[in-house]
Write a protein that holds these residues in place. Structure first.
Motif, mmCIF file in Angstrom:
data_model
loop_
_atom_site.group_PDB
_atom_site.id
_atom_site.type_symbol
_atom_site.label_atom_id
_atom_site.label_comp_id
_atom_site.label_asym_id
_atom_site.label_seq_id
_atom_site.Cartn_x
_atom_site.Cartn_y
_atom_site.Cartn_z
ATOM 1 N N TRP A 147 38.018 44.151 23.106
ATOM 2 C CA TRP A 147 39.320 44.568 23.619
ATOM 3 C C TRP A 147 40.413 43.751 22.941
ATOM 4 C CZ3 TRP A 147 38.222 44.305 29.617
ATOM 5 C CH2 TRP A 147 37.512 45.462 30.004
ATOM 6 N N GLU A 148 41.420 44.447 22.442
ATOM 7 C CA GLU A 148 42.607 43.803 21.886
ATOM 8 C C GLU A 148 43.751 44.800 21.968
ATOM 9 O OE1 GLU A 148 44.869 42.134 20.807
ATOM 10 O OE2 GLU A 148 44.370 40.421 19.572
ATOM 11 N N SER A 149 44.967 44.307 21.759
ATOM 12 C CA SER A 149 46.161 45.148 21.846
ATOM 13 C C SER A 149 46.294 46.015 20.602
ATOM 14 C CB SER A 149 47.401 44.281 22.011
ATOM 15 O OG SER A 149 47.573 43.470 20.863
ATOM 16 N N LYS A 150 47.104 47.056 20.712
ATOM 17 C CA LYS A 150 47.257 47.972 19.588
ATOM 18 C C LYS A 150 47.938 47.303 18.398
ATOM 19 C CE LYS A 150 51.609 50.179 21.043
ATOM 20 N NZ LYS A 150 52.235 51.494 21.367
ATOM 21 N N GLU A 151 48.794 46.294 18.668
ATOM 22 C CA GLU A 151 49.464 45.612 17.574
ATOM 23 C C GLU A 151 48.475 44.900 16.658
ATOM 24 O OE1 GLU A 151 51.912 46.380 20.931
ATOM 25 O OE2 GLU A 151 50.338 44.870 20.867
ATOM 26 N N ARG A 180 45.403 45.983 16.003
ATOM 27 C CA ARG A 180 44.373 46.911 15.527
ATOM 28 C C ARG A 180 44.022 46.722 14.050
ATOM 29 N NH1 ARG A 180 41.890 51.853 16.557
ATOM 30 N NH2 ARG A 180 42.823 52.062 18.622
ATOM 31 N N GLU A 216 40.134 45.698 13.286
ATOM 32 C CA GLU A 216 39.268 46.662 12.611
ATOM 33 C C GLU A 216 38.739 46.096 11.296
ATOM 34 O OE1 GLU A 216 41.579 50.248 12.393
ATOM 35 O OE2 GLU A 216 40.816 50.960 14.340
ATOM 36 N N ASN A 269 36.067 43.551 12.305
ATOM 37 C CA ASN A 269 34.871 44.250 12.795
ATOM 38 C C ASN A 269 33.993 44.699 11.633
ATOM 39 O OD1 ASN A 269 35.894 43.895 15.326
ATOM 40 N ND2 ASN A 269 36.340 46.044 15.720
ATOM 41 N N PHE A 315 36.082 48.950 18.780
ATOM 42 C CA PHE A 315 37.380 48.432 19.216
ATOM 43 C C PHE A 315 37.978 49.346 20.279
ATOM 44 C CE2 PHE A 315 42.026 48.864 18.722
ATOM 45 C CZ PHE A 315 42.432 47.590 19.077
ATOM 46 N N GLU A 316 38.456 48.745 21.364
ATOM 47 C CA GLU A 316 39.150 49.510 22.398
ATOM 48 C C GLU A 316 40.505 48.863 22.637
ATOM 49 O OE1 GLU A 316 38.542 50.480 27.119
ATOM 50 O OE2 GLU A 316 36.802 50.757 25.808
ATOM 51 N N GLU A 317 41.542 49.674 22.628
ATOM 52 C CA GLU A 317 42.911 49.192 22.740
ATOM 53 C C GLU A 317 43.262 48.877 24.194
ATOM 54 O OE1 GLU A 317 46.807 51.583 21.902
ATOM 55 O OE2 GLU A 317 45.807 51.193 19.990
#
Length: 427
Positions: free
Chosen positions: A58-62, A64, A68, A71, A84-86
């Motif tokens: 889990w992490e924020s969209k900023e 990403r 990614e 990962n 990854f889940e926003e």
């Protein structure tokens, strides 16, 4: 020159070390029994991922782009797929409260250090045991202290941060103003709400960003380095003065409802050249660079002659104590917080590294945006990490909303919010 900036960076990262040490207060309630997350190693003592392991992060969209990229590298090295889940950084710890015990939570997640006390008290995160010595040696003392609770290191430090002011160099060719009084004067000729042209903007519906208005004039969260919850300074004389100033400022400079100033709306106005100054954090730097706009960064203008005091924090990775794959999760948290990863994060989204060697890298120390972050960081306020901090956010957001949207008296609004906070803490 390089040595000079290295010294500046490292000294600034230590500014709040003493305050951060106070984060190790006792938990207010006993932590529930946690599932086993014992680290198992191979014959050589090296940590190996479990057979068939897969991870959810889990992490924020900023973040990403950075996550990614990490990962992919992690999967290539260890053969462990990572999804990854926003999830917003401020929501991850709360979401883990329900999803962790249910077995559907992220194996590894990021949250700001102020959520740590609540997460530890609830038994949601596992200690950083296998990589503890390495983490303590490689990262700044501030970041290690902030990622610890009750003397135990839980986090894998990633970055130090505070928000500051970004400005459009095309609209402000002579540089950014240094005082809010200058901002008010600029708005008289620069503001044109009908054309959605604005001078200065921040997320005024978010107490994280609203806090600097009252902290700069003498407000504070809790007494005794934010450990004494019986002493709340959110409605003292300084806080009231700051909120009154903000109320008047909004009428002159930002005639909008708090709900109308979201992260996306503000960023869009700024990158489109419709906003001269935007208060935000390092996480927007990557997007600002991609936009192609010519922007600079500077400390937030002073309020009533006093430096603006923003919230500051430490971001770290944490391992879900309920993960099915503790080895893989710990390996990921370490991999994604290494010197190399922190430099990648700096290059991709502008985060200031917690790793000592990464922070001293020429790429970091020669960057003018980072210099501005460090300048603002000197006048910042480390967010409290004790569990009681969770009782502060909603009542304070409501107070600012009532004052800015409904014209409520600042003293009355703050008194009401402090009563709510006190009642919640004493329940």
């Amino acid at each position: 020159m390089k040595k000079k900036w290295v010294s500046l960076l490292l000294s600034a990262m230590m500014v709040f070390t003493l305050s951060a040490c106070s984060l190790g207060g006792k938990a207010s309630t006993p932590a529930p029994e946690q599932p086993a997350t014992e680290t198992t190693t191979g014959d050589t003592g090296e940590l190996k991922p479990e057979e068939g392991a897969s991870l959810l992060v889990w992490e924020s969209k900023e973040a990403r782009p950075f996550v990614e990229a990490i990962n992919k590298e992690f999967t290539e090295k260890y053969g462990v797929p990572v999804k990854f889940e926003e999830v917003s950084g401020g929501d991850t710890a709360n979401k883990l409260t329900t999803d962790g015990p249910a077995g559907i939570g992220a194996d590894v997640l990021m949250f700001p250090h102020d959520n740590l006390g609540k997460a530890v008290t609830a038994g949601l995160v596992a200690p950083n045991d296998y990589f503890e010595e390495e983490a303590r040696k490689n990262n700044s003392e501030l970041s290690v202290n902030a990622s610890s609770f009750d003397g135990i290191l839980y986090g894998y430090p990633r970055s130090i941060e505070t928000y500051l002011m970004f400005y459009n160099k095309k609209l402000l060719p002579d540089g950014a103003p240094k005082t809010m009084e200058e901002v008010i004067e600029l708005s008289k000729t620069m503001n044109d709400p009908a054309k959605k042209q604005y001078t200065f903007m921040w997320e005024m519906g978010n107490f994280y960003f609203d806090f600097f208005w009252i902290a700069s004039t003498g407000g504070y969260i809790f007494g005794q380095n934010d450990t004494d919850t019986a002493d709340i300074g959110l409605n003292n004389e300084g806080a009231v003065s700051g909120l009154k100033f903000q109320q008047d400022f909004v009428k002159q400079v930002l005639p909008m409802k708090t709900s109308d100033v979201t992260f996306d709306i503000k960023k869009g106005l700024f990158t489109n050249g419709q906003l001269a100054m935007s208060v935000d954090g390092p996480w927007v730097i990557g997007d600002l660079k991609k936009s192609g706009m010519d922007f600079g960064a500077a400390p937030i203008p002073s309020i009533q002659g006093k430096p603006s005091k923003s919230f500051s924090g430490v971001k770290a990775w944490y391992v879900n104590s309920y993960t099915k794959y503790p080895n893989a999760a710990k390996l990921y948290a370490q991999f994604a917080s290494s010197k190399e990863a922190q430099l990648k994060e700096f290059e991709m989204i502008g985060s200031v590294p917690a790793n000592i060697d990464a922070a001293a890298d020429q790429k970091v120390t020669s960057d003018p945006i980072t210099t501005a972050i460090l300048e603002q960081f000197k006048n910042s306020y480390l967010m409290p990490a004790i569990p009681e901090m969770s009782s502060v956010w909603s009542p304070m957001a409501a107070a600012f909303s009532d004052v800015l949207n409904k014209g409520k008296d600042p003293k009355q609004a703050l008194d009401g919010s402090v009563k709510q906070i006190t009642d919640a803490i004493n329940q």
